[in-house]
Design a protein around this motif. Structure first.
Motif, PDB file in Angstrom:
ATOM      1  N   TRP A 138     115.178 -19.274  29.187  1.00  0.00           N
ATOM      2  CA  TRP A 138     113.872 -18.670  29.482  1.00  0.00           C
ATOM      3  C   TRP A 138     113.531 -17.596  28.466  1.00  0.00           C
ATOM      4  CZ3 TRP A 138     113.793 -13.477  31.455  1.00  0.00           C
ATOM      5  CH2 TRP A 138     112.509 -12.998  31.738  1.00  0.00           C
ATOM      6  N   ARG A 139     114.499 -16.742  28.158  1.00  0.00           N
ATOM      7  CA  ARG A 139     114.261 -15.663  27.203  1.00  0.00           C
ATOM      8  C   ARG A 139     113.944 -16.202  25.808  1.00  0.00           C
ATOM      9  NH1 ARG A 139     119.236 -11.428  28.289  1.00  0.00           N
ATOM     10  NH2 ARG A 139     118.206 -10.101  29.860  1.00  0.00           N
ATOM     11  N   THR A 140     114.660 -17.235  25.413  1.00  0.00           N
ATOM     12  CA  THR A 140     114.547 -17.754  24.054  1.00  0.00           C
ATOM     13  C   THR A 140     113.323 -18.633  23.860  1.00  0.00           C
ATOM     14  OG1 THR A 140     116.956 -17.735  23.852  1.00  0.00           O
ATOM     15  CG2 THR A 140     115.749 -19.067  22.255  1.00  0.00           C
ATOM     16  N   GLN A 146     108.928 -24.733  36.077  1.00  0.00           N
ATOM     17  CA  GLN A 146     109.272 -26.147  36.265  1.00  0.00           C
ATOM     18  C   GLN A 146     110.269 -26.606  35.212  1.00  0.00           C
ATOM     19  OE1 GLN A 146     105.478 -28.094  36.110  1.00  0.00           O
ATOM     20  NE2 GLN A 146     104.845 -27.398  38.146  1.00  0.00           N
ATOM     21  N   ALA A 147     109.980 -26.291  33.946  1.00  0.00           N
ATOM     22  CA  ALA A 147     110.876 -26.688  32.857  1.00  0.00           C
ATOM     23  C   ALA A 147     112.226 -25.991  32.967  1.00  0.00           C
ATOM     24  CB  ALA A 147     110.231 -26.374  31.511  1.00  0.00           C
ATOM     25  N   LEU A 148     112.208 -24.770  33.473  1.00  0.00           N
ATOM     26  CA  LEU A 148     113.447 -24.010  33.618  1.00  0.00           C
ATOM     27  C   LEU A 148     114.408 -24.714  34.570  1.00  0.00           C
ATOM     28  CD1 LEU A 148     114.458 -21.284  32.506  1.00  0.00           C
ATOM     29  CD2 LEU A 148     113.673 -20.232  34.624  1.00  0.00           C
ATOM     30  N   TYR A 149     113.894 -25.225  35.672  1.00  0.00           N
ATOM     31  CA  TYR A 149     114.765 -25.890  36.640  1.00  0.00           C
ATOM     32  C   TYR A 149     115.151 -27.296  36.211  1.00  0.00           C
ATOM     33  CZ  TYR A 149     115.317 -22.271  40.101  1.00  0.00           C
ATOM     34  OH  TYR A 149     115.720 -21.117  40.738  1.00  0.00           O
ATOM     35  N   GLU A 150     114.317 -27.954  35.445  1.00  0.00           N
ATOM     36  CA  GLU A 150     114.733 -29.236  34.860  1.00  0.00           C
ATOM     37  C   GLU A 150     115.897 -29.003  33.892  1.00  0.00           C
ATOM     38  OE1 GLU A 150     113.979 -32.262  35.563  1.00  0.00           O
ATOM     39  OE2 GLU A 150     112.364 -31.861  36.986  1.00  0.00           O
ATOM     40  N   PHE A 151     115.799 -27.935  33.130  1.00  0.00           N
ATOM     41  CA  PHE A 151     116.885 -27.559  32.217  1.00  0.00           C
ATOM     42  C   PHE A 151     118.141 -27.227  33.010  1.00  0.00           C
ATOM     43  CE2 PHE A 151     119.166 -24.181  29.886  1.00  0.00           C
ATOM     44  CZ  PHE A 151     119.449 -24.849  28.699  1.00  0.00           C
ATOM     45  N   ALA A 152     117.992 -26.488  34.113  1.00  0.00           N
ATOM     46  CA  ALA A 152     119.145 -26.127  34.943  1.00  0.00           C
ATOM     47  C   ALA A 152     119.842 -27.369  35.490  1.00  0.00           C
ATOM     48  CB  ALA A 152     118.694 -25.232  36.096  1.00  0.00           C
ATOM     49  N   GLY A 169     114.132 -20.590  43.605  1.00  0.00           N
ATOM     50  CA  GLY A 169     113.731 -19.288  43.097  1.00  0.00           C
ATOM     51  C   GLY A 169     112.421 -18.825  43.717  1.00  0.00           C
ATOM     52  N   HIS A 170     112.110 -17.537  43.559  1.00  0.00           N
ATOM     53  CA  HIS A 170     110.942 -16.993  44.245  1.00  0.00           C
ATOM     54  C   HIS A 170     110.561 -15.639  43.675  1.00  0.00           C
ATOM     55  CE1 HIS A 170     113.561 -14.131  46.345  1.00  0.00           C
ATOM     56  NE2 HIS A 170     114.418 -15.133  46.444  1.00  0.00           N
ATOM     57  N   ARG A 171     109.412 -15.118  44.101  1.00  0.00           N
ATOM     58  CA  ARG A 171     108.936 -13.805  43.701  1.00  0.00           C
ATOM     59  C   ARG A 171     109.683 -12.697  44.431  1.00  0.00           C
ATOM     60  NH1 ARG A 171     104.054 -11.687  42.278  1.00  0.00           N
ATOM     61  NH2 ARG A 171     105.229  -9.783  42.629  1.00  0.00           N
ATOM     62  N   LEU A 185     109.580 -20.470  42.115  1.00  0.00           N
ATOM     63  CA  LEU A 185     109.739 -20.448  40.662  1.00  0.00           C
ATOM     64  C   LEU A 185     109.819 -21.861  40.092  1.00  0.00           C
ATOM     65  CD1 LEU A 185     110.223 -18.997  37.980  1.00  0.00           C
ATOM     66  CD2 LEU A 185     112.638 -18.763  38.624  1.00  0.00           C
ATOM     67  N   ALA A 186     110.551 -22.754  40.744  1.00  0.00           N
ATOM     68  CA  ALA A 186     110.726 -24.119  40.235  1.00  0.00           C
ATOM     69  C   ALA A 186     109.437 -24.922  40.239  1.00  0.00           C
ATOM     70  CB  ALA A 186     111.792 -24.856  41.049  1.00  0.00           C
ATOM     71  N   ASP A 187     108.424 -24.452  40.968  1.00  0.00           N
ATOM     72  CA  ASP A 187     107.136 -25.141  41.015  1.00  0.00           C
ATOM     73  C   ASP A 187     106.110 -24.509  40.085  1.00  0.00           C
ATOM     74  OD1 ASP A 187     108.159 -26.825  43.012  1.00  0.00           O
ATOM     75  OD2 ASP A 187     107.564 -25.430  44.603  1.00  0.00           O
ATOM     76  N   LEU A 188     106.492 -23.431  39.406  1.00  0.00           N
ATOM     77  CA  LEU A 188     105.555 -22.669  38.582  1.00  0.00           C
ATOM     78  C   LEU A 188     105.291 -23.392  37.257  1.00  0.00           C
ATOM     79  CD1 LEU A 188     104.008 -19.910  38.469  1.00  0.00           C
ATOM     80  CD2 LEU A 188     105.992 -19.040  37.192  1.00  0.00           C
ATOM     81  N   ALA A 189     104.036 -23.731  37.010  1.00  0.00           N
ATOM     82  CA  ALA A 189     103.673 -24.441  35.785  1.00  0.00           C
ATOM     83  C   ALA A 189     103.514 -23.501  34.595  1.00  0.00           C
ATOM     84  CB  ALA A 189     102.379 -25.230  36.004  1.00  0.00           C
ATOM     85  N   ASP A 190     103.565 -22.186  34.851  1.00  0.00           N
ATOM     86  CA  ASP A 190     103.441 -21.181  33.800  1.00  0.00           C
ATOM     87  C   ASP A 190     104.800 -20.564  33.489  1.00  0.00           C
ATOM     88  OD1 ASP A 190     100.398 -20.989  33.586  1.00  0.00           O
ATOM     89  OD2 ASP A 190     100.713 -20.621  35.729  1.00  0.00           O
ATOM     90  N   THR A 191     104.841 -19.792  32.433  1.00  0.00           N
ATOM     91  CA  THR A 191     106.059 -19.059  32.082  1.00  0.00           C
ATOM     92  C   THR A 191     106.151 -17.802  32.936  1.00  0.00           C
ATOM     93  OG1 THR A 191     105.964 -19.844  29.802  1.00  0.00           O
ATOM     94  CG2 THR A 191     107.300 -17.885  30.234  1.00  0.00           C
TER      95      THR A 191
END
Length: 219
Positions: A138-140, A146-152, A169-171, A185-191
């Motif tokens: 995420w940092r890099t 969504q992409a973060l959890y696919e990566f996970a 994940g959540h707020r 978080l896993a449903d978030l389409a934004d960064t």
């Protein structure tokens, strides 16, 4: 819903207060872990944890204390524990607490083992390791939730585990974050922005009845 709406905060929000709440929650989790011993029932550990939290100067608990022993470490937050297991001498458990300190929400969780089972120990270690790998991604790369959890999921498989996609994940924010209706978080389409989202990692052994959990603030 726009990202700005999902990441809305109250007038009293402070990034420094958010970090302080998280640090105090981690300290509380370590103190809870020190109470947990083989021979305890899961329910006894939860009761002892609640009593301890009441002594630590918190504003309140904002989500129920969750402690899972043994086979229950595969269950998600919303699933009820199967019976009331006793922690064994060669076992695995995790802690998940959400506590308000200084009007801000802390939320963290980790997994520990009580013996020398190498697969249990590796599972506990890899939940934390995977969290770090995903956070660094995420940092890099500044990817979406969504992409973060696919990566996970892919990274968990590389390590030999199954990612539990129901832990999304959540707020978090100044209490109560739920008024902002941010979603998972896993449903978030934004960064996701730093300091406002909890990254949850839960993995399971592909064949044996145990798993591991680790969560912390994305910063």
């Amino acid at each position: 819903m726009e990202l700005a709406e999902r990441e809305a905060v109250g007038a009293k929000f402070s990034a420094a207060a958010m970090q302080r709440a998280q640090a105090l929650t981690w300290d509380a989790t370590e103190k809870i872990s020190a109470l947990i011993k083989p021979g305890m029932h899961e329910s006894e550990a939860i009761a002892a944890s609640k009593a301890l939290l009441g002594e630590l100067g918190m504003d309140r608990i904002w989500h129920p204390v969750l402690i899972r022993f043994g086979k229950n470490t595969r269950l998600t937050f919303s699933e009820r524990s199967d019976d009331d297991p006793v922690l064994g001498d060669d076992d695995i458990y995790f802690i998940d607490i959400g506590v308000v300190f200084g009007a801000h929400e802390g939320d963290c969780g980790f997994t520990r083992t009580t013996g020398s089972d190498p697969e249990m120990q590796r599972c506990a270690d890899d939940a934390k390791r995977l969290f770090g790998i995903v956070k660094d991604h995420w940092r890099t790369h500044g990817v979406s939730g969504q992409a973060l959890y696919e990566f996970a999921k892919a990274q968990a498989e590389i390590l030999g585990w199954v990612l539990n996609f129901d832990m999304k994940g959540h707020r978090v924010s100044d209490f109560p974050h739920a008024i902002y209706k941010a979603g998972k978080l896993a449903d978030l389409a934004d960064t996701p922005s730093g300091g406002l989202w909890i990254l949850e990692i839960q993995i399971a052994h592909p064949t044996r009845p145990f798993g591991a959990f680790y969560e912390d603030l994305l910063v």
